[in-house]
Write a protein that holds these residues in place. Structure first.
Motif, short mmCIF file in Angstrom:
data_model
loop_
_atom_site.label_atom_id
_atom_site.label_comp_id
_atom_site.label_asym_id
_atom_site.label_seq_id
_atom_site.Cartn_x
_atom_site.Cartn_y
_atom_site.Cartn_z
N ASP A 211 0.83 -1.20 0.00
CA ASP A 211 0.00 0.00 0.00
C ASP A 211 0.87 1.26 0.00
O ASP A 211 1.81 1.39 0.79
N ARG A 212 0.52 2.20 -0.88
CA ARG A 212 1.19 3.49 -0.90
C ARG A 212 0.62 4.38 0.22
O ARG A 212 -0.57 4.30 0.54
N LEU A 213 1.47 5.20 0.80
CA LEU A 213 1.07 6.05 1.92
C LEU A 213 0.74 7.44 1.39
O LEU A 213 1.58 8.12 0.81
N LYS A 214 -0.52 7.82 1.59
CA LYS A 214 -1.01 9.06 1.00
C LYS A 214 -1.58 9.99 2.06
O LYS A 214 -2.12 9.56 3.07
N ARG A 215 -1.45 11.28 1.79
CA ARG A 215 -2.01 12.29 2.66
C ARG A 215 -3.52 12.08 2.80
O ARG A 215 -4.21 11.73 1.85
N GLY A 216 -4.04 12.25 4.03
CA GLY A 216 -5.47 12.09 4.26
C GLY A 216 -5.89 10.64 4.45
O GLY A 216 -7.09 10.36 4.52
N MET A 217 -4.91 9.73 4.56
CA MET A 217 -5.23 8.31 4.73
C MET A 217 -4.54 7.78 5.98
O MET A 217 -3.38 8.11 6.26
N ALA A 218 -5.26 6.95 6.74
CA ALA A 218 -4.69 6.25 7.89
C ALA A 218 -4.82 4.75 7.65
O ALA A 218 -5.87 4.28 7.21
N GLN A 219 -3.76 4.02 7.95
CA GLN A 219 -3.76 2.57 7.72
C GLN A 219 -3.48 1.85 9.03
O GLN A 219 -2.56 2.20 9.78
N ILE A 220 -4.29 0.82 9.31
CA ILE A 220 -4.14 0.00 10.52
C ILE A 220 -3.36 -1.26 10.14
O ILE A 220 -3.78 -2.01 9.25
N ILE A 221 -2.25 -1.51 10.82
CA ILE A 221 -1.50 -2.74 10.56
C ILE A 221 -2.35 -3.93 11.02
O ILE A 221 -2.86 -3.94 12.14
N PRO A 222 -2.53 -4.95 10.17
CA PRO A 222 -3.40 -6.07 10.55
C PRO A 222 -2.86 -6.85 11.75
O PRO A 222 -1.65 -6.99 11.93
N GLY A 223 -3.76 -7.36 12.57
CA GLY A 223 -3.37 -8.25 13.65
C GLY A 223 -2.66 -9.47 13.08
O GLY A 223 -3.03 -9.99 12.02
N GLY A 224 -1.62 -9.92 13.77
CA GLY A 224 -0.88 -11.09 13.31
C GLY A 224 0.24 -10.79 12.34
O GLY A 224 0.95 -11.70 11.90
#
Length: 336
Positions: A211-224
């Protein structure tokens, strides 16, 4: 299930009186004369659903609550809702065929109940503190933010679902990309991302490798899985792996923060929120040594002060900030 829980808890000499109730109505009567240190509450109960009874507990007998939930999509969503309403933590019931989960369940239950006994009962802040006035920024400034490669990393554990809901719901769409580690089992991080997406102006999703990291976006690292920041000619992106747990956790906050220190360096912003243990302290120190901005939630607003306190003692934290002030402080550091 209730009999099994009682058997597990009764076998521990550090746990005193255990009171059981067959339904919420019995529990309500018990709570009028007993004030337990911790309440375990099943998502599914006869006569009243767990969410309705949790609301009643938090409004009349505020207490640390550990939710007990099955591994189903519906129950995952209900559990996330419970955490946003003030439950301290949750533990999934071991399902059919999950023998390893069943074997480790007693120790995990005891750990969560004992941690909850140390927790502050923190009521949701959303009704108390208004959202800041999000104002857009001019196109030139947005272009600068996009090009400068800033990145925000956030780590949280016990109490983090409430804290993250409060923080993200008060951030503007122009905020630099955010990557979050919240200690949580695999089946629940997707539901948590969906919840944050609903309460925030940001686009929030469970992260995928690449996944590319973009302004205005938050990403949750998956469990495991562990999450690390990588960089190529096109910019920053996420890499996920199943390497061994770090600090007993996968995902680990330290793994994420160490990668920010290595890749983003002085353009990083690291935030350590409420949680038990020390995960994230050494990674935050690595970020600070590289010139990044580092913040930690203060004790008075933390459900459990363990993770922020460990980072503070290590010298990793530049600023200790109450949760209600964290959004405005982050917005200022990000240059918005």
């Amino acid at each position: 299930m209730q009999a099994w829980l009682k058997k597990i808890l009764s076998a521990d000499p550090e746990i005193g009186e255990i009171i059981t109730a067959q339904n919420p109505y019995e529990a309500r009567i018990s709570l009028q004369t007993k004030r337990p240190d911790v309440i375990t509450l099943d998502v599914e109960m006869p006569g009243m659903d767990g969410i309705s009874f949790l609301k009643e507990i938090m409004s009349t007998f505020p207490s640390p609550v550990v939710m007990v939930s099955a591994y189903t999509q519906e129950n995952c969503q209900t559990t996330i809702r419970a955490l946003s309403l003030g439950a301290v933590d949750f533990i999934p019931k071991p399902g059919p065929g999950l023998e390893e989960e069943k074997e480790t369940f007693p120790q995990r239950l005891l750990s969560k109940v004992k941690d909850a006994a140390q927790a502050r009962t923190v009521l949701p802040l959303s009704a108390t503190f208004p959202h800041p006035n999000h104002q857009g920024i001019e196109a030139g400034r947005r272009h600068f933010l996009k090009e400068q490669g800033s990145l925000i990393g956030i780590g949280a554990s016990t109490g983090g679902t409430q804290a993250l809901s409060f923080l993200l719901s008060r951030l503007p769409e122009e905020i630099p990309p955010i990557v979050i580690v919240q200690h949580m089992p695999p089946q629940f991080t997707g539901a948590f991302a969906d919840h944050l997406d609903q309460v925030s102006l940001l686009t929030v999703k469970e992260a995928c490798s690449g996944d590319r990291l973009k302004r205005g976006m938050a990403q949750i690292i998956p469990g495991g899985k562990h999450g690390q920041i990588q960089k190529d000619q096109q910019g920053l992106f996420l890499s996920l792996n199943e390497n061994p747990p770090v600090n007993h956790h996968r995902p680990s906050v330290d793994v994420l923060f160490q990668s920010l220190a290595l890749i983003v360096r002085e353009k990083g912003i690291g935030i350590l929120l409420t949680g038990m243990g020390e995960d994230g302290a050494h990674g935050l120190l690595a970020m600070r040594k590289q010139g990044a901005s580092t913040l930690a939630q203060d004790e008075s607003t933390s459900t459990i002060f363990g993770m922020p306190q460990a980072a503070i003692k290590l010298g990793a934290v530049q600023e200790v900030v109450p949760l209600e002030e964290m959004p405005a402080r982050l917005i200022k550091i990000a240059g918005l």
